[in-house]
Design a protein around this motif. Structure first.
Motif, short mmCIF file in Angstrom:
data_model
loop_
_atom_site.label_atom_id
_atom_site.label_comp_id
_atom_site.label_asym_id
_atom_site.label_seq_id
_atom_site.Cartn_x
_atom_site.Cartn_y
_atom_site.Cartn_z
N LEU A 8 0.82 -1.21 0.00
CA LEU A 8 0.00 0.00 0.00
C LEU A 8 0.85 1.27 0.00
O LEU A 8 0.33 2.36 0.14
N GLY A 9 2.16 1.13 -0.19
CA GLY A 9 3.04 2.28 -0.23
C GLY A 9 3.95 2.22 -1.45
O GLY A 9 3.52 2.44 -2.57
N THR A 10 5.21 1.89 -1.21
CA THR A 10 6.19 1.76 -2.29
C THR A 10 6.69 0.33 -2.33
O THR A 10 7.13 -0.22 -1.32
N ARG A 11 6.61 -0.28 -3.50
CA ARG A 11 7.02 -1.66 -3.67
C ARG A 11 8.08 -1.72 -4.78
O ARG A 11 7.90 -1.13 -5.84
N TRP A 12 9.20 -2.43 -4.52
CA TRP A 12 10.32 -2.51 -5.44
C TRP A 12 10.39 -3.87 -6.09
O TRP A 12 9.86 -4.85 -5.55
N ARG A 13 11.08 -3.93 -7.22
CA ARG A 13 11.29 -5.21 -7.89
C ARG A 13 12.64 -5.21 -8.59
O ARG A 13 13.12 -4.18 -9.05
N ALA A 14 13.25 -6.40 -8.67
CA ALA A 14 14.52 -6.56 -9.37
C ALA A 14 14.57 -8.00 -9.88
O ALA A 14 14.03 -8.92 -9.25
N GLY A 15 15.20 -8.19 -11.04
CA GLY A 15 15.26 -9.54 -11.57
C GLY A 15 16.04 -9.64 -12.85
O GLY A 15 16.75 -8.70 -13.26
N LEU A 16 15.89 -10.78 -13.49
CA LEU A 16 16.57 -11.10 -14.74
C LEU A 16 15.53 -11.39 -15.81
O LEU A 16 14.42 -11.84 -15.51
N SER A 17 15.89 -11.16 -17.07
CA SER A 17 15.01 -11.46 -18.19
C SER A 17 15.79 -12.22 -19.25
O SER A 17 17.02 -12.11 -19.33
N GLY A 18 15.08 -12.99 -20.05
CA GLY A 18 15.71 -13.73 -21.12
C GLY A 18 14.71 -14.08 -22.21
O GLY A 18 13.51 -14.14 -21.96
N GLU A 19 15.22 -14.27 -23.42
CA GLU A 19 14.37 -14.64 -24.55
C GLU A 19 15.19 -15.42 -25.56
O GLU A 19 16.36 -15.12 -25.79
N ARG A 20 14.56 -16.43 -26.13
CA ARG A 20 15.23 -17.26 -27.13
C ARG A 20 14.26 -17.51 -28.27
O ARG A 20 13.12 -17.93 -28.05
N LEU A 21 14.70 -17.19 -29.52
CA LEU A 21 13.91 -17.48 -30.71
C LEU A 21 14.69 -18.42 -31.60
O LEU A 21 15.84 -18.14 -31.95
N ARG A 22 14.06 -19.53 -31.95
CA ARG A 22 14.66 -20.51 -32.85
C ARG A 22 13.82 -20.54 -34.13
O ARG A 22 12.65 -20.91 -34.10
N SER A 23 14.45 -20.15 -35.26
CA SER A 23 13.78 -20.07 -36.54
C SER A 23 14.46 -20.99 -37.54
O SER A 23 15.66 -21.25 -37.43
N ASP A 24 13.70 -21.46 -38.56
CA ASP A 24 14.30 -22.25 -39.62
C ASP A 24 15.22 -21.42 -40.49
O ASP A 24 16.00 -21.96 -41.27
N ASP A 25 15.13 -20.09 -40.39
CA ASP A 25 16.14 -19.21 -40.97
C ASP A 25 17.07 -18.83 -39.82
O ASP A 25 16.74 -18.00 -38.97
N ASN A 26 18.24 -19.45 -39.79
CA ASN A 26 19.12 -19.29 -38.64
C ASN A 26 19.57 -17.85 -38.44
O ASN A 26 19.91 -17.45 -37.33
N SER A 27 19.54 -17.03 -39.51
CA SER A 27 19.95 -15.64 -39.35
C SER A 27 18.96 -14.86 -38.49
O SER A 27 19.29 -13.79 -37.96
N GLU A 28 17.72 -15.36 -38.35
CA GLU A 28 16.72 -14.69 -37.53
C GLU A 28 16.71 -15.22 -36.10
O GLU A 28 16.07 -14.62 -35.21
N SER A 29 17.38 -16.34 -35.83
CA SER A 29 17.41 -16.90 -34.48
C SER A 29 18.28 -16.04 -33.58
O SER A 29 19.30 -15.50 -34.01
N TYR A 30 17.89 -15.91 -32.33
CA TYR A 30 18.67 -15.07 -31.41
C TYR A 30 18.48 -15.53 -29.97
O TYR A 30 17.54 -16.25 -29.62
N GLY A 31 19.40 -15.11 -29.14
CA GLY A 31 19.30 -15.23 -27.70
C GLY A 31 19.38 -13.85 -27.09
O GLY A 31 20.15 -12.99 -27.54
N GLN A 32 18.60 -13.60 -26.06
CA GLN A 32 18.55 -12.28 -25.44
C GLN A 32 18.53 -12.43 -23.92
O GLN A 32 17.87 -13.32 -23.38
N TYR A 33 19.28 -11.58 -23.23
CA TYR A 33 19.29 -11.63 -21.76
C TYR A 33 19.44 -10.22 -21.23
O TYR A 33 19.98 -9.33 -21.90
N GLY A 34 18.92 -9.99 -20.03
CA GLY A 34 18.97 -8.65 -19.48
C GLY A 34 18.70 -8.64 -17.98
O GLY A 34 18.41 -9.67 -17.37
#
Length: 398
Positions: free
Chosen positions: A270-296
């Motif tokens: 009911l006042g101030t609430r904080w958050r912290a964490g990690l993020s990630g994303e992975r895309l696997r495509s049949d066109d390998n040039s479009e595939s990527y990994g992402q982290y933050g």
């Protein structure tokens, strides 16, 4: 009634010179809303709005009528909405055509109790352009669905549903399609900030002409989890998206995308609430040039105060692509067969900043703020991009 001013600025990176397009409009809008009085068996609401701007005219309406049983459960509901736009001569919107669209929904509830509800639904919608074009195509849609849901226990709800709809394009019949969709949800709240939400949808899209756009299966799953730990709570959010085409091409390729966030919340709800964490994303495509990994990494805060309330979220990360060469193109594609290819996207670092807030300047006046800022810093500087949005509203509430 309201008076407003909108400004849109788009910058395009072209082969020779960058191009900036600006659209600015001042507009006056007036609306009227009516609703049924009391708590009778039949309840209705109608609203209409008209607007006059320096770039275009606007009209819109919404309507909703419900019939309830003696216990207050909705048994039949009819709702509709529509809008139209007419562009002024010489508008900065360029080739945009005057258009109108509308939708009508009919919902029935043959079974409606405090424990379970059965809903049947049918709808029809359409969109028409005065001058149809490649990017502005007339569209029609009709559909029907059936779903069942309810509460199994206090704090728990669930639903299962199926629907079928047909979408047609009068001027482009080869991309007409039928879609069958299955959905399921589960939501459980155990108290003390404990929560589990699961959503899944599977669609089967069948297209009239496979050479214009292939038929496909799609699967989408969301998981949202929060568990109390010590003086705060652990949160986990996962998303999974899968596309499988009957016939792949250079434009339509199978892919699988998974993204997630994991972190910790703490502070006063009911006042101030904080958050912290990690993020990630992975895309696997049949066109390998479009595939990527992402982290933050991410951090943010939520504020609930008498004068100031809002949410701020920041994320910083890096995206790395898997490949950029001709050998990464799918076999049998036109580009690979002709030996012609373009370099794939370049790796980049990114920021994501989102802000929503309401600041009470007095007992009746407040400043509402919404903004986002998402710059990308690429290894190939010509690929750098920035997306941004901002909205400021000075609001008087009597």
């Amino acid at each position: 009634m309201s008076v407003g001013y909108e400004l849109f600025i788009d910058t395009y990176s072209l082969a020779e010179d960058d191009t900036t397009e600006t659209i600015a409009e001042a507009a006056f809008l007036a609306g009227l809303t009516g609703r049924s009085r009391g708590r009778g068996r039949c309840r209705w609401r109608l609203a209409g709005e008209v607007g006059a701007g320096t770039e275009l005219w606007r009209e819109s309406f919404t309507g909703d009528v419900r019939w309830l049983d003696s216990r207050g459960n909705t048994r039949l509901r009819v709702s509709g909405q529509g809008r139209s736009r007419q562009y002024r001569t010489g508008t900065a919107y360029g080739l945009s055509s005057d258009n109108m669209e509308g939708r009508l929904d009919l919902r029935g509830y043959p079974l409606a109790t405090s424990a379970v509800e059965l809903e049947s639904r049918a709808w029809a919608s359409g969109r028409d352009y005065r001058t149809p074009s490649t990017l502005e195509v007339d569209q029609r849609e009709i559909g029907a669905g059936l779903s069942v849901g309810g509460a199994r226990a206090i704090g728990r709800s669930w639903s299962l549903g199926a629907r079928f709809f047909r979408r047609t394009y009068p001027d482009s019949a080869n991309i007409n399609r039928n879609t069958v969709s299955l959905t399921g949800t589960w939501d459980s709240s155990g108290g003390e900030d404990s929560r589990v939400r699961i959503y899944h949808r599977t669609d089967r899209r069948s297209v009239a002409d496979e050479t214009a756009r292939p038929s496909a299966w799609t699967h989408w799953t969301d998981l949202d989890l929060e568990l109390p730990v010590a003086a705060g709570g652990v949160f986990l959010a996962l998303q999974n998206e899968v596309w499988r085409y009957d016939q792949e091409s250079s434009s339509y390729l199978d892919f699988w995308r998974t993204s997630g966030r994991l972190g910790f919340n703490w502070g006063d709800v009911l006042g101030t609430r904080w958050r912290a964490g990690l993020s990630g994303e992975r895309l696997r495509s049949d066109d390998n040039s479009e595939s990527y990994g992402q982290y933050g990494v991410l951090g943010g805060m939520d504020v609930y105060g008498r004068r100031l309330g809002g949410s701020l979220l920041l994320e910083y990360g890096h995206r790395s692509y898997s490949g950029t060469g001709a050998d990464d193109l799918p076999s049998g594609s036109i580009s690979a067969a002709d030996g012609i290819f373009e370099a794939g996207p370049s790796d980049f670092n990114y920021w994501k900043i989102w802000l929503t807030a309401s600041w009470a300047l007095g007992d009746h006046v407040a400043l509402d703020i919404m903004a986002s800022y998402e710059p990308e810093s690429h290894g190939e500087k010509s690929d750098d991009t920035t997306l941004g949005y901002a909205s400021l509203r000075l609001v008087w509430r009597p």
